[in-house]
Design an enzyme around this catalytic site. Sequence first.
Site, PDB file in Angstrom:
ATOM      1  N   LYS A  28      47.806  34.206  82.445  1.00  7.49           N
ATOM      2  CA  LYS A  28      48.612  33.639  81.356  1.00  7.49           C
ATOM      3  C   LYS A  28      49.816  32.872  81.914  1.00  7.49           C
ATOM      4  CE  LYS A  28      49.368  37.647  79.449  1.00  7.49           C
ATOM      5  NZ  LYS A  28      48.530  38.463  80.340  1.00  7.49           N
ATOM      6  N   THR A  29      50.523  33.530  82.839  1.00  4.65           N
ATOM      7  CA  THR A  29      51.688  32.875  83.427  1.00  4.65           C
ATOM      8  C   THR A  29      51.237  31.627  84.188  1.00  4.65           C
ATOM      9  OG1 THR A  29      52.766  35.011  83.587  1.00  4.65           O
ATOM     10  CG2 THR A  29      53.688  33.250  84.914  1.00  4.65           C
ATOM     11  N   ASP A 214      56.545  32.709  77.748  1.00  7.31           N
ATOM     12  CA  ASP A 214      55.760  33.752  78.430  1.00  7.31           C
ATOM     13  C   ASP A 214      56.135  35.121  77.851  1.00  7.31           C
ATOM     14  OD1 ASP A 214      54.021  34.934  80.181  1.00  7.31           O
ATOM     15  OD2 ASP A 214      55.114  34.424  82.007  1.00  7.31           O
ATOM     16  N   GLU A 215      55.267  36.111  77.993  1.00  7.54           N
ATOM     17  CA  GLU A 215      55.551  37.483  77.526  1.00  7.54           C
ATOM     18  C   GLU A 215      55.974  37.482  76.056  1.00  7.54           C
ATOM     19  OE1 GLU A 215      55.006  40.001  79.553  1.00  7.54           O
ATOM     20  OE2 GLU A 215      55.300  39.301  81.608  1.00  7.54           O
ATOM     21  N   GLN A 245      50.850  45.012  76.312  1.00  7.75           N
ATOM     22  CA  GLN A 245      51.967  45.145  77.246  1.00  7.75           C
ATOM     23  C   GLN A 245      53.313  45.084  76.551  1.00  7.75           C
ATOM     24  OE1 GLN A 245      51.616  43.213  81.203  1.00  7.75           O
ATOM     25  NE2 GLN A 245      49.775  42.277  80.377  1.00  7.75           N
ATOM     26  N   ARG A 603      49.607  46.389  87.569  1.00 10.19           N
ATOM     27  CA  ARG A 603      50.359  45.681  88.604  1.00 10.19           C
ATOM     28  C   ARG A 603      49.610  45.719  89.924  1.00 10.19           C
ATOM     29  NH1 ARG A 603      52.096  42.633  85.739  1.00 10.19           N
ATOM     30  NH2 ARG A 603      50.868  43.759  84.226  1.00 10.19           N
TER      31      ARG A 603
END
Length: 670
Positions: A28-29, A214-215, A245, A603
């Site tokens: 995504k990033t 983002d996020e 998330q 992660r």
Amino acid sequence: MKLNPAQQEAVEYISGPCLVLAGAGSGKTRVITNKIAYLVNECAYKPSQIAAVTFTNKAAREMKERVSSTLGKKASRGLKVSTFHTLGLNIIKKHITTLGYKAGFSLFDDKDTFALLNDLSMNDYNGDKDEVNALIRSISNWKNELMMPHQVLQRYKTGIEAEHGKWYEEYTRHMMAYNALDFDDLIMLPTVLLADDKAIREKWQMWIRYLLVDEYQDTNTSQYQLVRLLVGERARFTVVGDDDQSIYSWRGAQPKNLKLLNQDYPSLKLIKLEQNYRSSQRILHCANILIENNPHVFEKKLFSTLSQGEKLSVLVAKNEENEADKVIAELMAQKFMQDTQYKDYAILYRSNHQSRVFEKALMKNRIPYKISGGMSFFGRAEVKDMMAYLRLLTNQDDDNALLRVINTPVRGIGRATLAKLGEFAHLEDIALFEAMCHEQLHAILGAKAATSVEAFTRLIVMTSDNLARGDSVAVLRDFIKTLQYEEHLYAHANSPKVAEISMKNVSTLFTWVQDLLKGDALNAPMSMPEVVQRLTLRDMMERGEDDGEADQVQLMTLHSSKGLEFPNVFLIGMEEGLLPHQSSIDEDNIEEERRLAYVGITRAQQKLTFSVARERRQMGEFIEPTPSRFLYELPSDDIEWEWQKTPDSDEVRKSKTAKGLAGLKSILGD
Ligand SMILES: Nc1ncnc2c1ncn2[C@@H]1O[C@H](COP(=O)(O)OP(=O)(O)OP(=O)(O)O)[C@@H](O)[C@H]1O
Ligand SMILES: [Mg+2]
């Protein structure tokens, strides 16, 4: 790197609003950075017309660097990549007088806010920390919900809300008088401004032609509205997020914003990414199985074509100290066998206090490490002193800054003097500093105290004028000489070495000031007040961040690990009470804790190791915690508990790893 078809589609879709909803590690990033480059290269957008919003300063820096390495430094000039708060600060700065503030405003951090509210509510709460914190939460929530004091007071006529509302109003009045803003203001004020003022709104919609976020799952109501107002009718934006998330509900984050987006923009294009490029199949499988235990609004699938990978392991320790020893021994063993670097390892935990034992053990073993969110650079006393001086030098209405430095170093302005000054300032409705410059000073204080006060105000006014004239860092260096600040440090430090380090930190801070004043290829030069605002904001944001390029083991909370990836991850303290956290168990908020565990697990790229302790100290007592329910939710075939390896694991392993460590040290030259 080649993008997959879904990523490519997300990058090239520019005719309307676009939401990329996808699981962890699906790129995504990556879509955001590539899309910025695409907008500039293929769609004739100027970098200055594009704004990208990320969640942390670190993420913003990384994104800027990535884009500028694709586009070239020159071509990416003017691109706005920042956090929500920095974007808000930039909007505020342009319209500060419209908002009723003066240009050199101060930013209050949470300690400043606490001090002020504690003071204001003294009669009611008598300094009770819990009461004041509850008040702070109310105010923060209202700001996130875009509710102004008068609206709060209109809505609530009785009860605790009405009481908090009254303090909210008082607080706002005082902040105005101090010419100060708090963290939540940085989002609320621009949002309210853009909503109320059509001309300003249209200006910003012209300036920001394309917006990327983002996020997105962690935006709260005011951030959601800010995005809406910035993009306007044209709705040229791309937001990416993962509802699994979402871990900031305590800060007002609303994962339902993802759904709301669909209603607000019927033409919204939804793109899902399904390939994970980060984690081994096994790690990904475990993450997927875990999060299936949460209810889902959106269905998501994730697959990986990376290798199957090693089983996840669980280390079982006797107690906390033993947990740290075991994790470190395991880390060293992995590092040795895989020939990796320290920075390829992350130790993640639910709560900050869990890091202490680890820190001690890492030091003992001379392993370089970096703790994010611990005592940050800006948390150090000398840096706080200097920041307060800088705030006072750029904004003499900032009473909080003044109070911090008034007697650092000591200059004979006693409590009684301060009390008199405070009273006078209150009566005249002026700032403390203004009171200190008042022509009646001698009459108020008496000759001796007045002389000390005058020496201080003269120095501040003179330095402040000199700063405005230029060569700021030289002025600052002279200033601390006159203050005899170095002498002050040496007089109060435990050892000369400590004082020396403190002076070095002051120097580092000044270097930053100089760099920001000058600007660089990516950042325009700033004025002194802008520099101070930027540094304060950095302080507030970076309590949970690191900027480590150095070869160090990374220690951080699960919250600050968001968006990052590491080859090897240790998730420690996998126990009921820690993860899930006791307060969440009590409040029946297990789903958010599960999302946190999901963030932690995802992660890891190659190897994931959990640890549990069988005994733990809690408020001076020993408890015997049970392993986290999340460990049992993972597929047992993919998990190896320590005792499955060696029946008498504790003892055998201890002697093995002790030998191992000694051997490793001799090889690595300690
Ligand atoms: N098409 C691709 N080919 C190869 N690697 C990729 C591709 N897309 C992304 N990656 C890599 O996958 C990793 C994860 O990407 P990224 O960080 O963008 O994912 P994300 O969806 O933002 O994750 P998170 O949800 O944790 O923020 C990165 O190392 C990235 O470089
Ligand atoms: Mg990401």
